[in-house]
Design a protein around this motif. Structure first.
Motif, PDB file in Angstrom:
ATOM      1  N   SER A  39     109.304  -2.835   3.794  1.00  0.00           N
ATOM      2  CA  SER A  39     109.232  -3.496   2.492  1.00  0.00           C
ATOM      3  C   SER A  39     110.132  -4.754   2.408  1.00  0.00           C
ATOM      4  CB  SER A  39     110.072  -2.639   1.696  1.00  0.00           C
ATOM      5  OG  SER A  39     111.205  -2.173   1.943  1.00  0.00           O
ATOM      6  N   ALA A  40     110.912  -4.987   3.725  1.00  0.00           N
ATOM      7  CA  ALA A  40     111.837  -6.016   3.934  1.00  0.00           C
ATOM      8  C   ALA A  40     110.654  -7.505   4.153  1.00  0.00           C
ATOM      9  CB  ALA A  40     112.806  -5.987   4.861  1.00  0.00           C
ATOM     10  N   LYS A  41     109.240  -6.976   4.699  1.00  0.00           N
ATOM     11  CA  LYS A  41     108.566  -8.373   5.225  1.00  0.00           C
ATOM     12  C   LYS A  41     107.613  -8.545   3.999  1.00  0.00           C
ATOM     13  CE  LYS A  41     108.851  -6.832   9.934  1.00  0.00           C
ATOM     14  NZ  LYS A  41     108.093  -6.704  11.123  1.00  0.00           N
ATOM     15  N   ARG A  42     107.666  -7.727   2.845  1.00  0.00           N
ATOM     16  CA  ARG A  42     106.794  -7.856   1.774  1.00  0.00           C
ATOM     17  C   ARG A  42     107.196  -9.177   1.007  1.00  0.00           C
ATOM     18  NH1 ARG A  42     106.609  -1.594   0.797  1.00  0.00           N
ATOM     19  NH2 ARG A  42     104.914  -1.046   2.364  1.00  0.00           N
ATOM     20  N   PRO A  43     106.328  -9.789   0.181  1.00  0.00           N
ATOM     21  CA  PRO A  43     106.749 -10.995  -0.685  1.00  0.00           C
ATOM     22  C   PRO A  43     107.703 -10.256  -1.786  1.00  0.00           C
ATOM     23  CG  PRO A  43     104.209 -10.199  -1.106  1.00  0.00           C
ATOM     24  CD  PRO A  43     104.826  -9.599   0.083  1.00  0.00           C
ATOM     25  N   LEU A  44     108.198 -11.377  -2.569  1.00  0.00           N
ATOM     26  CA  LEU A  44     109.291 -10.947  -3.577  1.00  0.00           C
ATOM     27  C   LEU A  44     108.665 -10.448  -4.625  1.00  0.00           C
ATOM     28  CD1 LEU A  44     111.567 -13.967  -3.415  1.00  0.00           C
ATOM     29  CD2 LEU A  44     111.876 -11.647  -2.598  1.00  0.00           C
ATOM     30  N   ASN A  45     109.333  -9.687  -5.672  1.00  0.00           N
ATOM     31  CA  ASN A  45     108.760  -9.240  -7.011  1.00  0.00           C
ATOM     32  C   ASN A  45     108.017 -10.138  -7.948  1.00  0.00           C
ATOM     33  OD1 ASN A  45     109.886  -6.656  -5.821  1.00  0.00           O
ATOM     34  ND2 ASN A  45     111.720  -6.932  -6.960  1.00  0.00           N
ATOM     35  N   ALA A  46     106.950  -9.672  -8.455  1.00  0.00           N
ATOM     36  CA  ALA A  46     106.346 -10.741  -9.140  1.00  0.00           C
ATOM     37  C   ALA A  46     105.652 -10.042 -10.469  1.00  0.00           C
ATOM     38  CB  ALA A  46     104.919 -11.340  -8.414  1.00  0.00           C
ATOM     39  N   VAL A  47     105.687 -11.039 -11.537  1.00  0.00           N
ATOM     40  CA  VAL A  47     105.162 -10.555 -12.869  1.00  0.00           C
ATOM     41  C   VAL A  47     103.620 -11.148 -13.129  1.00  0.00           C
ATOM     42  CG1 VAL A  47     105.472 -10.683 -15.310  1.00  0.00           C
ATOM     43  CG2 VAL A  47     107.501 -10.319 -13.744  1.00  0.00           C
ATOM     44  N   ILE A  48     102.774 -10.499 -13.615  1.00  0.00           N
ATOM     45  CA  ILE A  48     101.543 -11.059 -13.880  1.00  0.00           C
ATOM     46  C   ILE A  48     101.234 -10.725 -15.205  1.00  0.00           C
ATOM     47  CG2 ILE A  48      99.001 -10.639 -13.406  1.00  0.00           C
ATOM     48  CD1 ILE A  48      99.821  -9.502 -10.680  1.00  0.00           C
ATOM     49  N   MET A  49     101.038 -11.828 -16.294  1.00  0.00           N
ATOM     50  CA  MET A  49     100.944 -11.799 -17.727  1.00  0.00           C
ATOM     51  C   MET A  49      99.550 -11.443 -17.914  1.00  0.00           C
ATOM     52  SD  MET A  49     104.077 -12.178 -18.289  1.00  0.00           S
ATOM     53  CE  MET A  49     103.946 -12.341 -19.985  1.00  0.00           C
ATOM     54  N   LYS A  50      99.316 -10.677 -18.966  1.00  0.00           N
ATOM     55  CA  LYS A  50      98.011 -10.324 -19.412  1.00  0.00           C
ATOM     56  C   LYS A  50      97.678 -10.677 -20.935  1.00  0.00           C
ATOM     57  CE  LYS A  50      97.344  -6.285 -16.590  1.00  0.00           C
ATOM     58  NZ  LYS A  50      96.783  -5.060 -16.387  1.00  0.00           N
ATOM     59  N   LEU A  51      98.750 -11.449 -21.387  1.00  0.00           N
ATOM     60  CA  LEU A  51      98.796 -12.159 -22.639  1.00  0.00           C
ATOM     61  C   LEU A  51      99.081 -13.681 -22.508  1.00  0.00           C
ATOM     62  CD1 LEU A  51      99.934  -9.566 -25.422  1.00  0.00           C
ATOM     63  CD2 LEU A  51      97.719 -10.480 -25.049  1.00  0.00           C
ATOM     64  N   PRO A  52      98.464 -14.463 -23.312  1.00  0.00           N
ATOM     65  CA  PRO A  52      98.987 -15.939 -23.111  1.00  0.00           C
ATOM     66  C   PRO A  52     100.400 -16.192 -23.224  1.00  0.00           C
ATOM     67  CG  PRO A  52      97.771 -15.717 -25.236  1.00  0.00           C
ATOM     68  CD  PRO A  52      97.661 -14.475 -24.552  1.00  0.00           C
ATOM     69  N   THR A  53     101.369 -15.553 -22.580  1.00  0.00           N
ATOM     70  CA  THR A  53     102.794 -16.001 -22.873  1.00  0.00           C
ATOM     71  C   THR A  53     103.262 -16.204 -21.246  1.00  0.00           C
ATOM     72  OG1 THR A  53     102.751 -14.225 -24.406  1.00  0.00           O
ATOM     73  CG2 THR A  53     104.876 -14.687 -23.360  1.00  0.00           C
ATOM     74  N   ASP A  54     104.565 -17.002 -21.329  1.00  0.00           N
ATOM     75  CA  ASP A  54     104.974 -17.566 -20.352  1.00  0.00           C
ATOM     76  C   ASP A  54     105.671 -16.341 -19.299  1.00  0.00           C
ATOM     77  OD1 ASP A  54     106.336 -19.007 -18.320  1.00  0.00           O
ATOM     78  OD2 ASP A  54     107.315 -20.264 -19.487  1.00  0.00           O
ATOM     79  N   SER A  55     105.295 -16.436 -18.090  1.00  0.00           N
ATOM     80  CA  SER A  55     106.010 -15.240 -17.231  1.00  0.00           C
ATOM     81  C   SER A  55     107.295 -15.218 -17.233  1.00  0.00           C
ATOM     82  CB  SER A  55     105.270 -15.322 -15.886  1.00  0.00           C
ATOM     83  OG  SER A  55     105.807 -16.489 -15.478  1.00  0.00           O
ATOM     84  N   THR A  56     107.933 -16.155 -17.602  1.00  0.00           N
ATOM     85  CA  THR A  56     109.548 -16.426 -17.535  1.00  0.00           C
ATOM     86  C   THR A  56     110.167 -15.556 -18.648  1.00  0.00           C
ATOM     87  OG1 THR A  56     109.554 -18.579 -18.829  1.00  0.00           O
ATOM     88  CG2 THR A  56     109.546 -18.592 -16.522  1.00  0.00           C
ATOM     89  N   ALA A  57     109.356 -15.085 -19.649  1.00  0.00           N
ATOM     90  CA  ALA A  57     109.793 -14.259 -20.700  1.00  0.00           C
ATOM     91  C   ALA A  57     110.407 -13.008 -20.173  1.00  0.00           C
ATOM     92  CB  ALA A  57     108.709 -14.122 -21.809  1.00  0.00           C
ATOM     93  N   ILE A  58     109.852 -12.662 -19.150  1.00  0.00           N
ATOM     94  CA  ILE A  58     110.245 -11.241 -18.386  1.00  0.00           C
ATOM     95  C   ILE A  58     111.123 -11.725 -17.263  1.00  0.00           C
ATOM     96  CG2 ILE A  58     109.600  -9.193 -17.183  1.00  0.00           C
ATOM     97  CD1 ILE A  58     106.958  -9.238 -18.764  1.00  0.00           C
ATOM     98  N   THR A  59     112.191 -11.119 -17.209  1.00  0.00           N
ATOM     99  CA  THR A  59     113.280 -11.257 -16.097  1.00  0.00           C
ATOM    100  C   THR A  59     113.430  -9.893 -15.301  1.00  0.00           C
ATOM    101  OG1 THR A  59     114.361 -12.925 -17.266  1.00  0.00           O
ATOM    102  CG2 THR A  59     115.375 -12.037 -15.416  1.00  0.00           C
ATOM    103  N   ILE A  60     113.135 -10.145 -14.151  1.00  0.00           N
ATOM    104  CA  ILE A  60     113.109  -8.710 -12.943  1.00  0.00           C
ATOM    105  C   ILE A  60     114.279  -9.243 -11.861  1.00  0.00           C
ATOM    106  CG2 ILE A  60     111.188  -7.667 -13.715  1.00  0.00           C
ATOM    107  CD1 ILE A  60     109.790  -8.583 -11.293  1.00  0.00           C
ATOM    108  N   PRO A  61     114.596  -8.364 -11.156  1.00  0.00           N
ATOM    109  CA  PRO A  61     115.443  -8.980  -9.966  1.00  0.00           C
ATOM    110  C   PRO A  61     114.488  -9.046  -8.727  1.00  0.00           C
ATOM    111  CG  PRO A  61     115.661  -6.523 -10.055  1.00  0.00           C
ATOM    112  CD  PRO A  61     115.018  -7.052 -11.392  1.00  0.00           C
ATOM    113  N   PRO A  62     114.926 -10.287  -7.974  1.00  0.00           N
ATOM    114  CA  PRO A  62     113.990 -10.514  -6.914  1.00  0.00           C
ATOM    115  C   PRO A  62     113.783  -9.525  -5.776  1.00  0.00           C
ATOM    116  CG  PRO A  62     116.091 -11.492  -6.627  1.00  0.00           C
ATOM    117  CD  PRO A  62     116.087 -11.098  -7.980  1.00  0.00           C
ATOM    118  N   THR A  63     114.931  -8.561  -5.613  1.00  0.00           N
ATOM    119  CA  THR A  63     114.878  -7.350  -4.828  1.00  0.00           C
ATOM    120  C   THR A  63     115.221  -6.199  -5.550  1.00  0.00           C
ATOM    121  OG1 THR A  63     116.949  -7.705  -3.888  1.00  0.00           O
ATOM    122  CG2 THR A  63     115.038  -9.147  -2.824  1.00  0.00           C
ATOM    123  N   VAL A  64     114.703  -4.988  -5.133  1.00  0.00           N
ATOM    124  CA  VAL A  64     114.998  -3.810  -5.917  1.00  0.00           C
ATOM    125  C   VAL A  64     115.102  -2.968  -4.485  1.00  0.00           C
ATOM    126  CG1 VAL A  64     114.007  -1.693  -7.189  1.00  0.00           C
ATOM    127  CG2 VAL A  64     113.884  -4.377  -8.041  1.00  0.00           C
TER     128      VAL A  64
END
Length: 215
Positions: A39-64
């Motif tokens: 998991s340490a070698k995988r890409p950082l967490n990402a948000v995929i939007m399904k409605l026409p809204t800016d992805s910055t509307a959702i805040t998640i930590p870079p690592t969990v």
């Protein structure tokens, strides 16, 4: 010569006990540690939007990390989104819609997050924690119980007015993809009781077999 067979049987039982100890203790710990390295070698967490809204509307930590809680926030301009969705529905060609929406969308919305491998402090549709102007804000405290690739889904619950009829709609807002790091030490703490129980059963079985063999 008379005692050689019982002695060999005792040695065999001891070897079996050591082997089972290795399986019950070393193997699960090693698997969890391996998941941590991968998991340490995988890409950082990402948000995929399904409605026409800016992805910055959702805040998640870079690592969990597994078993360690973290905060998720959703900041949504509900009035702007409701107006935007209503305009798209009004101008859409006949027979088409956005996730089944028909009519004018109300800015009064509720939100929820769903994840089979997550503990969420507030389940089900939630009203915003705060609403300043046209921006509604939600907060959740979440804990990942499993390591590896995990998905958390965001949904909106809203009302749409079509003529004189009001319909409740559930929309898929976004998906958050997490690469959860394994937590081997905490895993052992949480699952230690089951390891002890398995060891107790194993020892009892081997002891019974040994007594039967000696007889």
């Amino acid at each position: 010569m008379h005692h050689s067979e019982p002695e060999s049987g005792l040695n065999f039982n001891l070897i079996m006990l050591i082997a089972l100890l290795a399986v019950l203790l070393i193997v699960p710990f090693s698997i969890n540690a391996l998941m941590h390295m991968l998991s340490a070698k995988r890409p950082l967490n990402a948000v995929i939007m399904k409605l026409p809204t800016d992805s910055t509307a959702i805040t998640i930590p870079p690592t969990v990390k597994q078993y360690e809680g973290f905060e998720i926030t959703l900041n949504l301009e509900t009035k702007h989104l409701a107006r935007f969705l209503s305009e798209i529905v009004a101008t859409a060609s006949e027979g088409t819609s956005i996730q089944g929406i028909n009519g004018a969308v109300s800015p009064n919305m509720k939100a929820e997050i769903i994840g089979a491998t997550f503990e969420i402090d507030r389940n089900g549709p939630q009203g915003p924690n705060s609403d300043y102007g046209s921006t509604a804000k939600w907060r959740w405290w979440v804990t990942a119980n499993s390591s590896g690739e995990q998905v958390l889904k965001f949904r909106l619950h809203l009302l749409a007015q079509n003529s004189a009829q009001t319909n409740a709609k559930i929309l898929d807002l976004a998906e958050a993809n997490f690469s959860v790091q394994a937590n081997p030490i905490e895993w052992v703490k949480r699952n230690g009781i089951w390891v002890v129980l398995l060891l107790s059963v194993t020892v009892a079985i081997l002891y019974g077999l040994r007594r039967r063999y000696l007889r």
